[in-house]
Motif scaffolding. Structure first.
Motif, mmCIF file in Angstrom:
data_model
loop_
_atom_site.group_PDB
_atom_site.id
_atom_site.type_symbol
_atom_site.label_atom_id
_atom_site.label_comp_id
_atom_site.label_asym_id
_atom_site.label_seq_id
_atom_site.Cartn_x
_atom_site.Cartn_y
_atom_site.Cartn_z
ATOM 1 N N GLY A 14 31.597 23.887 6.659
ATOM 2 C CA GLY A 14 32.741 22.999 6.689
ATOM 3 C C GLY A 14 33.622 23.209 7.898
ATOM 4 O O GLY A 14 33.187 23.727 8.922
ATOM 5 N N THR A 15 34.881 22.818 7.743
ATOM 6 C CA THR A 15 35.827 22.833 8.852
ATOM 7 C C THR A 15 37.142 23.451 8.399
ATOM 8 O O THR A 15 37.605 23.190 7.289
ATOM 9 N N VAL A 16 37.712 24.257 9.266
ATOM 10 C CA VAL A 16 39.060 24.789 9.044
ATOM 11 C C VAL A 16 39.945 24.208 10.134
ATOM 12 O O VAL A 16 39.636 24.324 11.319
ATOM 13 N N ILE A 17 41.019 23.559 9.730
ATOM 14 C CA ILE A 17 42.011 23.051 10.684
ATOM 15 C C ILE A 17 43.175 24.026 10.637
ATOM 16 O O ILE A 17 43.851 24.146 9.620
ATOM 17 N N ASP A 18 43.371 24.745 11.723
ATOM 18 C CA ASP A 18 44.375 25.796 11.769
ATOM 19 C C ASP A 18 45.449 25.445 12.806
ATOM 20 O O ASP A 18 45.267 24.535 13.605
ATOM 21 N N ILE A 58 44.225 23.992 6.729
ATOM 22 C CA ILE A 58 43.432 23.215 5.776
ATOM 23 C C ILE A 58 41.985 23.667 5.904
ATOM 24 O O ILE A 58 41.430 23.663 6.996
ATOM 25 N N LYS A 59 41.381 24.066 4.773
ATOM 26 C CA LYS A 59 39.972 24.434 4.749
ATOM 27 C C LYS A 59 39.235 23.375 3.946
ATOM 28 O O LYS A 59 39.618 23.069 2.815
ATOM 29 N N LEU A 60 38.194 22.826 4.548
ATOM 30 C CA LEU A 60 37.443 21.746 3.909
ATOM 31 C C LEU A 60 35.974 22.125 3.823
ATOM 32 O O LEU A 60 35.332 22.360 4.852
ATOM 33 N N LEU A 75 47.043 13.478 17.675
ATOM 34 C CA LEU A 75 48.269 12.696 17.813
ATOM 35 C C LEU A 75 49.415 13.240 16.964
ATOM 36 O O LEU A 75 50.564 13.207 17.383
ATOM 37 N N VAL A 76 49.125 13.740 15.772
ATOM 38 C CA VAL A 76 50.197 14.225 14.894
ATOM 39 C C VAL A 76 50.346 15.747 14.926
ATOM 40 O O VAL A 76 51.382 16.273 14.538
ATOM 41 N N ALA A 77 49.317 16.457 15.382
ATOM 42 C CA ALA A 77 49.373 17.929 15.431
ATOM 43 C C ALA A 77 48.659 18.414 16.688
ATOM 44 O O ALA A 77 47.564 18.970 16.621
ATOM 45 N N PRO A 78 49.284 18.213 17.872
ATOM 46 C CA PRO A 78 48.590 18.536 19.127
ATOM 47 C C PRO A 78 48.247 20.020 19.305
ATOM 48 O O PRO A 78 47.405 20.344 20.140
ATOM 49 N N SER A 79 48.851 20.908 18.510
ATOM 50 C CA SER A 79 48.541 22.335 18.642
ATOM 51 C C SER A 79 47.426 22.795 17.702
ATOM 52 O O SER A 79 47.054 23.969 17.703
ATOM 53 N N ALA A 80 46.875 21.890 16.909
ATOM 54 C CA ALA A 80 45.874 22.263 15.909
ATOM 55 C C ALA A 80 44.577 22.734 16.564
ATOM 56 O O ALA A 80 44.236 22.334 17.681
ATOM 57 N N LYS A 81 43.901 23.602 15.835
ATOM 58 C CA LYS A 81 42.593 24.094 16.276
ATOM 59 C C LYS A 81 41.598 23.891 15.139
ATOM 60 O O LYS A 81 41.940 24.040 13.966
ATOM 61 N N LEU A 82 40.368 23.554 15.506
ATOM 62 C CA LEU A 82 39.318 23.347 14.516
ATOM 63 C C LEU A 82 38.300 24.465 14.617
ATOM 64 O O LEU A 82 37.864 24.811 15.723
ATOM 65 N N GLU A 92 31.789 27.267 16.054
ATOM 66 C CA GLU A 92 32.433 26.519 17.133
ATOM 67 C C GLU A 92 33.932 26.508 16.901
ATOM 68 O O GLU A 92 34.386 26.328 15.779
ATOM 69 N N LYS A 93 34.685 26.715 17.982
ATOM 70 C CA LYS A 93 36.145 26.599 17.929
ATOM 71 C C LYS A 93 36.540 25.502 18.889
ATOM 72 O O LYS A 93 36.075 25.477 20.031
ATOM 73 N N ARG A 94 37.366 24.605 18.411
ATOM 74 C CA ARG A 94 37.820 23.498 19.265
ATOM 75 C C ARG A 94 39.323 23.375 19.184
ATOM 76 O O ARG A 94 39.895 23.420 18.099
ATOM 77 N N VAL A 95 39.946 23.220 20.329
ATOM 78 C CA VAL A 95 41.359 22.888 20.369
ATOM 79 C C VAL A 95 41.410 21.375 20.424
ATOM 80 O O VAL A 95 40.727 20.766 21.261
#
Length: 151
Positions: A14-18, A58-60, A75-82, A92-95
């Motif tokens: 899955g994906t973690v949005i941090d 958010i962990k999905l 657009l709503v959370a420009p500092s978020a990392k995936l 994989e880590k993505r900004v």
């Protein structure tokens, strides 16, 4: 003293949005329609962060996002990392990054803009990525971060 530990279970796939600013956490939940998913979702809000003060996470489970959805997050959370998780490991880590142009995911604030009156997809030039500002391709009206409406 008893050894106490609170933990959130790891996800297999899955994906973690941090690093979501705490003030933007539920905007992210809303624009991604996470309330409609029937997979495991863990949401943490107002967690301590050295960088942001307070952050959301958010962990999905079993969810991976398309580029258009990642642009919405940006657009709503420009500092978020995936963080993309496979077999319990981060592979994989993505900004998230706001692209130079935005197509069809935000609404123009000008009620007289052609995009609000005819079947024309929205198109914006991103003129500021720090305090997000979008310039409409059709009417040239500026939409700032506080007034962005994701469609």
């Amino acid at each position: 003293m008893k050894d106490k530990q609170l933990s959130v279970s790891a996800i297999k796939e899955g994906t973690v949005i941090d690093h979501i600013p705490a003030s933007a956490l539920f905007k992210v939940v809303s624009i991604l329609n996470l309330d409609k998913l029937d997979t495991m979702i863990t949401i943490g809000n107002s967690l301590g962060s050295n960088k942001l003060g307070k952050k959301g996470i958010i962990k999905l489970s079993e969810v991976f996002f398309k580029d258009s959805e990642i642009n919405k997050i940006a657009l709503v959370a420009p500092s978020a990392k995936l963080n993309i998780i496979r077999e319990y490991d981060v592979v994989e880590k993505r900004v998230v990054e706001i692209p130079d142009e935005i197509y069809g995911i935000a609404k123009c604030v000008n009620p007289k803009c052609i995009t609000n009156n005819e079947k024309v997809s929205t198109r914006f030039e991103v003129i500021s990525k720090v305090q997000v500002k979008l310039k409409c391709h059709y009417c040239e009206k500026i939409t700032d971060q506080d007034n962005i409406v994701i469609i």
